[in-house]
Design an enzyme around this catalytic site. Structure first.
Site, PDB file in Angstrom:
ATOM      1  CB  CYS A   2       4.409  -5.885  15.713  1.00 60.31           C
ATOM      2  SG  CYS A   2       4.230  -4.360  16.678  1.00 60.31           S
ATOM      3  CB  THR A   3       0.180  -5.273  12.928  1.00 60.31           C
ATOM      4  OG1 THR A   3       0.348  -6.676  12.719  1.00 60.31           O
ATOM      5  CG2 THR A   3      -0.846  -4.739  11.936  1.00 60.31           C
TER       6      THR A   3
END
Length: 316
Positions: free
Chosen positions: A185-186
């Site tokens: 994810c980010t």
């Protein structure tokens, strides 16, 4: 990274740690941020803290010192970059039920999560044909960039991930002889919960990218990268690329999704009012309200001010 003037230090942080009374922490934290001249959004919940802030170097250091004084946060890790303009317009400290919303109250990343994989070791893991690579971000984030070969769950919200995984589990595992699941994810926070969830579902070989996409793009040279496109970030930079340099996307102020040159050229794009993704989902009343907001924002910009109603990139 070299700092240029004017320049603002941008810090993304999170920590899963039990806060007995998050409300008691909110006021002093907000006061510290305001005094330090820092802007951004920080979320507090019983499970910990999450957010991104920006400001002058001394101000950021003051806020980080305060955060590290919170229960269980002494060793909190942060991810840093620089922005040439303010990536946020105001400072918010919000109380939430979860610092990242998954809607699975029995999942506790403090008890069990997947194996952390450093950015330097990530390529070898995802190049393994036995690895099932899953992007845990929302659909509009995946659309602007992802790792080659990653599965896109096409979820609108992170809370949709558990249902997607349960529905696809058997099919996913059947595709490999000795399957390993790798997720990203980010910044890493969603994967803390995603890997905890998958392990709770009875799968042992679960991995996630330590520091998230941001750390990978900061660490891995472009010529060695398995990443294609930009990475969506939840601030006024909209997207970043290798070296955490700003990308070429803008933000639709109506639906808060990233828009590229093709979107801006569309007859359905009206600055501050709609883009191709949301044009048909907004009522005439909403569009009129957005148009008025955009008008006021432009007037404020001409005066060198920030319109109080200016929309920010939403947190997920």
């Amino acid at each position: 990274m070299t700092q240029t003037a004017p320049s603002f230090r941008v810090v993304a942080l999170y920590r899963f740690t039990p806060f007995a009374d998050p409300a008691a922490l909110r006021g002093p934290l907000l006061d510290c941020c305001l005094t330090a001249g820092v802007r951004g959004t920080l979320l507090l919940a019983r499970e910990g803290i999450n957010g991104t802030i920006a400001g002058p170097d001394a101000g950021i250091e003051a806020v980080l010192a305060h955060v590290r004084g919170l229960p269980g946060c002494a060793a909190i890790e942060v991810k840093e970059s620089w922005a040439g303009e303010w990536p946020f317009q105001r400072m918010k400290v919000r109380l939430k039920r979860e610092i990242v919303t998954m809607g699975q109250p029995d999942i506790d990343p403090l008890k069990e999560v997947g194996h952390y994989v450093a950015p330097e070791d990530w390529n070898a893991l995802i190049d393994d044909p036995e690895t099932i690579l899953i992007d845990t971000r929302n659909d509009y984030e995946v659309a602007v960039g992802t790792f080659r070969g990653a599965i896109d769950p096409e979820t609108a919200h992170f809370r949709d991930f558990p249902a997607w995984f349960r529905a696809r589990r058997e099919a996913l595992l059947a595709e490999r002889k000795t399957p390993k699941i790798a997720m990203f994810c980010t910044g890493g926070i969603r994967c803390e919960k995603a890997t905890a969830f998958v392990k709770a579902e009875g799968i042992e070989d679960v991995f996630h990218l330590q520091g998230g996409i941001l750390k990978y793009l900061e660490t891995i040279p472009p010529e060695e990268s398995r990443w294609d496109g930009d990475c969506f970030v939840f601030d006024e930079r909209v997207t970043v690329r290798h070296g955490l340099m700003p990308g070429d996307y803008d933000l639709c102020r109506a639906c808060r999704r990233p828009i590229d040159a093709a979107d801006r050229a569309s007859p359905l794009y009206h600055p501050g009012v709609s883009c191709p993704a949301c044009h048909d989902t907004r009522s005439a009343a909403q569009k009129a309200r957005y148009a008025q907001r955009e008008h006021q924002t432009r007037l404020a910009a001409q005066r060198g001010e920030t319109h109080i109603g200016q929309v920010k990139a939403k947190k997920s």
